[in-house]
Motif scaffolding. Structure first.
Motif, PDB file in Angstrom:
ATOM      1  N   ASN A  48       1.225  -1.201  -0.300  1.00 42.15           N
ATOM      2  CA  ASN A  48      -0.180  -0.230  -0.303  1.00 42.15           C
ATOM      3  C   ASN A  48       0.658   1.150  -0.239  1.00 42.15           C
ATOM      4  O   ASN A  48       0.518   1.892   0.193  1.00 42.15           O
ATOM      5  N   ILE A  49       2.466   0.477   0.265  1.00 38.18           N
ATOM      6  CA  ILE A  49       3.123   2.703  -0.981  1.00 38.18           C
ATOM      7  C   ILE A  49       4.041   2.436  -1.314  1.00 38.18           C
ATOM      8  O   ILE A  49       4.153   0.968  -1.865  1.00 38.18           O
ATOM      9  N   SER A  50       4.654   3.128  -2.102  1.00 38.79           N
ATOM     10  CA  SER A  50       5.388   2.806  -3.472  1.00 38.79           C
ATOM     11  C   SER A  50       6.557   3.587  -2.247  1.00 38.79           C
ATOM     12  O   SER A  50       7.250   4.573  -2.108  1.00 38.79           O
ATOM     13  N   CYS A  51       8.095   2.758  -1.899  1.00 35.01           N
ATOM     14  CA  CYS A  51       9.362   3.308  -1.384  1.00 35.01           C
ATOM     15  C   CYS A  51      10.200   3.729  -2.974  1.00 35.01           C
ATOM     16  O   CYS A  51       9.988   1.997  -3.711  1.00 35.01           O
ATOM     17  N   PHE A 171      -4.060   4.702   1.421  1.00 32.28           N
ATOM     18  CA  PHE A 171      -4.661   4.802   1.971  1.00 32.28           C
ATOM     19  C   PHE A 171      -6.501   5.065   2.252  1.00 32.28           C
ATOM     20  O   PHE A 171      -6.442   5.998   2.324  1.00 32.28           O
ATOM     21  N   LYS A 172      -7.005   3.936   3.211  1.00 31.61           N
ATOM     22  CA  LYS A 172      -8.156   3.884   3.377  1.00 31.61           C
ATOM     23  C   LYS A 172      -9.111   4.290   1.701  1.00 31.61           C
ATOM     24  O   LYS A 172     -10.162   5.066   1.864  1.00 31.61           O
ATOM     25  N   TYR A 176      -2.284   9.568  -1.946  1.00 27.90           N
ATOM     26  CA  TYR A 176      -1.338  10.591  -1.164  1.00 27.90           C
ATOM     27  C   TYR A 176       0.277  10.008  -1.827  1.00 27.90           C
ATOM     28  O   TYR A 176       0.372   9.271  -1.973  1.00 27.90           O
ATOM     29  N   THR A 177       0.317  11.421  -2.335  1.00 29.91           N
ATOM     30  CA  THR A 177       2.071  12.066  -2.329  1.00 29.91           C
ATOM     31  C   THR A 177       2.436  12.734  -1.713  1.00 29.91           C
ATOM     32  O   THR A 177       2.121  13.571  -0.748  1.00 29.91           O
ATOM     33  N   ALA A 182       3.689  10.923   3.111  1.00 28.92           N
ATOM     34  CA  ALA A 182       4.422  10.324   4.289  1.00 28.92           C
ATOM     35  C   ALA A 182       3.769  10.862   5.402  1.00 28.92           C
ATOM     36  O   ALA A 182       4.610  10.326   6.762  1.00 28.92           O
ATOM     37  N   LYS A 183       3.215  12.107   6.100  1.00 28.45           N
ATOM     38  CA  LYS A 183       2.813  11.863   7.289  1.00 28.45           C
ATOM     39  C   LYS A 183       1.412  10.870   7.590  1.00 28.45           C
ATOM     40  O   LYS A 183       1.469  10.982   9.071  1.00 28.45           O
ATOM     41  N   ILE A 184       1.118  10.840   7.067  1.00 27.75           N
ATOM     42  CA  ILE A 184      -0.131   9.517   7.798  1.00 27.75           C
ATOM     43  C   ILE A 184       0.258   8.548   7.894  1.00 27.75           C
ATOM     44  O   ILE A 184       0.580   7.994   8.967  1.00 27.75           O
TER      45      ILE A 184
END
Length: 318
Positions: A48-51, A171-172, A176-177, A182-184
């Motif tokens: 769910n994230i892209s590093c 997220f949900k 987000y970018t 990053a804050k979430i």
């Protein structure tokens, strides 16, 4: 004076049990890594994230790094494979789920795999690795499943730094970018870690050291982890992965990594024997036997029917 069977007695007994399990976990104990073996179950292909430093690969036999596996298993196939490995690897003490995506992004597969194995093998130590985005949501379920060790990758506490490390998060149902994403991620990581440590779960923090991006920030991360009561931190060098955003970024020098570990050891115990293992690793650290146990005849069981095979998963993660 507290009576036998009191809350205090229960806490001592639980702490003793956790210590015994940790002493058999090769990633959490240096003394254990040449005595006890682990098995990673590649049952969680989605993330769910892209590093920017990551490139998840499948059917790959020539690389040894996180995100790489030669197969994706259904929970049922994972249980069958565990049974085979248990019979042939006498030192097996730990079953972990480290992707190749995120263990919590594929929670149904992760949960069912652990449930099936735990039903017949209550003595096995269960652990999982996560980026922490969904940790507040699943922390209690993780505890209820009997998972005693959780690794969370926390690369920064500053969303401006995070925006340089993470391409995006989901997220949900929202994408987000930049700093917003990053804050979430950071807020959820910290909240989830606090939930786990407050319930006595042994937490390890992975940190990828990125020269010129988060390297000067790492001591601050480790100090914050100390506040949460994490057991150990694992500062790792960047392995530039072909196909990733950072594929041309210089690999972190081990001299720099060890200097950082020496500095941060003043706050939290440091892991120094990490092999940055594959998502399907089997055996002692540094002696991967995963290809030995790959059963090509059972490949039909490797993917859930809804994924339509590894090709579909690769396209979804591209």
């Amino acid at each position: 004076m507290e009576c036998p069977g009191s809350t205090s007695d229960t806490k001592v007994e639980k702490a003793t049990t956790m210590l015994e399990k940790t002493q058999k976990h090769p990633c959490y104990s240096f003394d254990a890594h040449q005595k006890f073996a682990r098995m990673h179950l590649p049952v969680a292909p989605y993330c769910n994230i892209s590093c920017n430093y990551c490139n998840r690969k499948f059917d790959c036999v020539n690389e040894s790094r996180p995100g790489v596996t030669s197969e994706i298993l259904t929970p049922q196939a994972a249980k069958k494979k565990f049974d085979r490995v248990r019979e042939q690897v006498a030192q097996l003490s730990v079953v972990g789920i480290a992707g190749p995506g995120d263990a919590l992004a594929d929670w149904e597969n992760t949960r069912e795999s652990i449930r099936l194995i735990r039903a017949e093998n209550p003595q096995v130590v269960f652990c999982l690795s996560t980026n922490g985005l969904l940790l507040p949501e699943y922390a209690q379920q993780i505890i209820n499943l009997g998972v005693t060790h959780v690794t969370v990758t926390v690369n920064c506490l500053d969303s401006a730094i995070g925006a340089k490390i993470y391409k995006h998060i989901n997220f949900k149902g929202q994408h987000y970018t930049g700093e917003a994403g990053a804050k979430i991620l950071i807020e959820n990581q910290l909240a989830g870690i606090a939930l786990l440590t407050s319930q006595g779960i042994i937490v390890k923090i992975n940190i990828v050291m990125l020269k010129g991006i988060n390297d000067q920030h790492i001591p601050e991360v480790v100090k914050k982890m100390k506040e949460f009561g994490v057991f150990i931190t694992n500062i790792m060098p960047l392995i530039p992965a072909p196909g990733s955003v950072f594929e041309n970024f210089p690999q972190t020098r081990m001299e720099d990594v060890n200097d950082m570990r020496n500095l941060c050891e003043l706050d939290v115990m440091q892991m120094r024997h990490c092999k940055q293992c594959r998502a399907d690793a089997i055996g002692l650290l540094g002696e991967d036997r995963s290809q030995e146990f790959r059963d090509k005849e059972s490949q039909g069981e490797y993917c859930d029917s809804s994924t339509q095979g590894l090709g579909f998963i690769r396209r979804q993660l591209a």
